[in-house]
Structures are given as structure tokens and as C-alpha cells.
Design an enzyme around this catalytic site. Sequence first.
Site, short mmCIF file in Angstrom:
data_model
loop_
_atom_site.label_atom_id
_atom_site.label_comp_id
_atom_site.label_asym_id
_atom_site.label_seq_id
_atom_site.Cartn_x
_atom_site.Cartn_y
_atom_site.Cartn_z
N ASP A 214 57.71 76.33 56.99
CA ASP A 214 56.96 77.48 57.50
C ASP A 214 57.79 78.72 57.16
O ASP A 214 58.95 78.62 56.75
CB ASP A 214 56.78 77.35 59.03
N SER A 215 57.19 79.88 57.39
CA SER A 215 57.93 81.13 57.18
C SER A 215 59.05 81.29 58.21
O SER A 215 59.99 82.05 58.00
CB SER A 215 56.97 82.30 57.32
N TYR B 92 55.05 85.86 56.50
CA TYR B 92 54.28 85.63 55.28
C TYR B 92 52.92 86.33 55.35
O TYR B 92 52.35 86.72 54.33
CB TYR B 92 54.00 84.13 55.09
N GLY B 93 52.40 86.44 56.57
CA GLY B 93 51.01 86.88 56.76
C GLY B 93 50.61 88.15 56.02
O GLY B 93 49.54 88.19 55.41
N CYS C 224 52.16 75.84 57.98
CA CYS C 224 51.97 77.28 57.96
C CYS C 224 50.57 77.54 57.41
O CYS C 224 50.26 77.08 56.30
CB CYS C 224 53.03 77.89 57.05
N ASN C 225 49.75 78.22 58.17
CA ASN C 225 48.40 78.50 57.70
C ASN C 225 48.40 79.44 56.50
O ASN C 225 47.60 79.30 55.58
CB ASN C 225 47.55 79.11 58.82
N GLU D 201 59.17 84.93 66.81
CA GLU D 201 60.44 84.67 66.10
C GLU D 201 61.64 85.01 66.98
O GLU D 201 62.70 84.41 66.86
CB GLU D 201 60.51 85.52 64.82
N CYS E 135 47.38 80.21 63.27
CA CYS E 135 48.75 80.49 62.84
C CYS E 135 49.64 79.59 63.66
O CYS E 135 49.49 79.50 64.89
CB CYS E 135 49.10 81.95 63.10
N THR E 136 50.57 78.89 63.01
CA THR E 136 51.36 77.88 63.71
C THR E 136 52.37 78.49 64.68
O THR E 136 52.95 77.76 65.50
CB THR E 136 52.06 76.95 62.71
N HIS E 137 52.59 79.80 64.60
CA HIS E 137 53.44 80.44 65.61
C HIS E 137 52.72 80.51 66.97
O HIS E 137 53.38 80.51 68.02
CB HIS E 137 53.79 81.87 65.20
#
Length: 284
Positions: free
Chosen positions: A15-16, A47-48, A78-79, A157, A189-191
Site C-alpha cells: 500500500d502507499s 497515492y490518491g 490499496c484501492n 498515517e 480506501c484501505t486507510h
Amino acid sequence: MAGLTEVSAPVGVFDSGVGGLSVLREIRRELPGVVYLYVADQAHVPYGPRPLAEVRAFSEEIVRYLLTRGARLIVVACNAASAGALHHLREVFPAVPFVGMEPAVKPAAESTRSGKVGVLATPATFQGALFASVVERFANGVELFTHTCPGLVAQIEEGNLEGPKARAILEGALHPMLAEGIDTVVLGCTHYPFVIPLIQQIVGPGVRVIDPAPAVARQVRRVLAEAAPDVVAAASAGNSAPVRLVTSGDPVRFSEVVPLLLGEPWPAGQVRWTAAGRLEDARV
Ligand code: DGL
């Protein structure tokens, strides 16, 4: 720290940043005995807002790195990277099985009663052909309300899961959707699963929040059982294997945030991007 990556890891996850840990947590619940190597590309997070071509270039190199560490299956946790790169990765690495993310519009469309669904994701995910195809295949007349939640990934983050900034971003996204009558929220979004308690507080108990991670974890088990049955068999016999985390950002900071997200400490090693755009272990 290079020792963290010395043992070969049959499942690579990336993922980012910390987001993919919400997916890895579920995969590990499904298959605890497997050794995972997780790459957080924190040198490039988020990344978005980036062009898809750039996300694609980062993803391709991360996959190459994971393959040199013995990956036999790769989870694009990561989407944004799935939207930008999944198709490309399958073309470049035809022998490698990939499991990617897509916004869970299908289960949302199947269960909504109001016919109105909110989707939270980053701009890269909404731009990609993958989202357009998911909507075309599964939305079935359901009305979708989308929002990119600018700044939310940065809060997560930092491990700020309940602070006033995260709340303000989510209220700004969700209040207008609630006014439209949504009864379901899809996390694209995986976050975002790390702020489910906050989201649920804002939307109330009557709105269903869909985290796709458990379904993705079951898919990982199915694909791994086919692609590497020996790994699944060995894993079923053993106890929880250690997770190996590496970041292209600051491993000390990463190691501090992980327990805030997962409730357990997983030490992190460091990788770095070279001037030529290669990803390699950092010698410390
Ligand atoms: N966690 C990622 C996703 O699922 C990326 C977020 C970001 O870096 O912008 O889209």
C-alpha cells in the site's frame, strides 16, 4: 533491519502507507501461519492525488521487489494502486496471482433499502476504469454519492483516528450524503477502516459501513490454496508467523503508529528508492 526481509515471504502485500494493514489484519486472521511481507511506500504517500501512471510505476517496482523476496501471491492492498495498476501488473507479470481491491459497490447495492449509497475513496480510485466498471456492473440503478475526503489519509498515517481534523473531514463528507438519505457507506480506501468507529458515530447505527477486507481475505485464501497449496498446508499446521513490515519512509515513526492501529507492535525495516527508480533494502 535488513534481517526483517531475509526470510522468504510467500505472500507480499503493499500500500502507499499504513492503509493496507487493515487488509493484512484480516488476511492474517484467515491464514495466521503464513509469512507476510508488507511494503508501505510512505516515501510517496498519498497515492490518491497522483496521476495513475505514476502509481502504476511505483506499483510495478514494488511487485518486482516482493518477487525477489519470494512472493508467490501479491495483494494490492490499496484501492488507488488497484485502480491504477492491477490490469497492468497482470499483463507484466502473467505468472503471478494478484488479489486487488475494488470499492464494494456490489454488496452495497444488494443490501441498500433506500437505494442511496455513499462511497468514500481517493481521487485515483474514482478516476480509474475499475471504478467505472464496478458501477456499470453492480450499481443497478442505485444512486451513488462519492467523496474523496481530502487529508484523511494523512491523519490516519499519523495515527490520528479520533481527532478533530479527522472528524471534520468525515463530517464534511458524510453530512451531505446523510441529507440525501444514504443507508450504506462503502469504504473505497484501505486507510478508512481504521476510522470506522468515528464514521459510525457520525452516521449513526442505522447506516451500514462496508469494509471489504474480510471478503478480500477469503479471496486470498482461495487464490493461495490454488496457486500455492503447500504454503496453505504448512501454514495450517503452524502458529502465527511474524509479519515483516518495511517502509520507504521512516521505520521508527512507522513502528510507533502500527500499535495505534493494530493494538500490537510489529517492528519495521526500511527500503529505499534509488535514483533509477528501483526499490531496495536500505543498509543501516
Ligand atoms: N490506502 C490507499 C487506497 O486504498 C491509498 C491512499 C492514498 O495513498 O491516497 O486507496
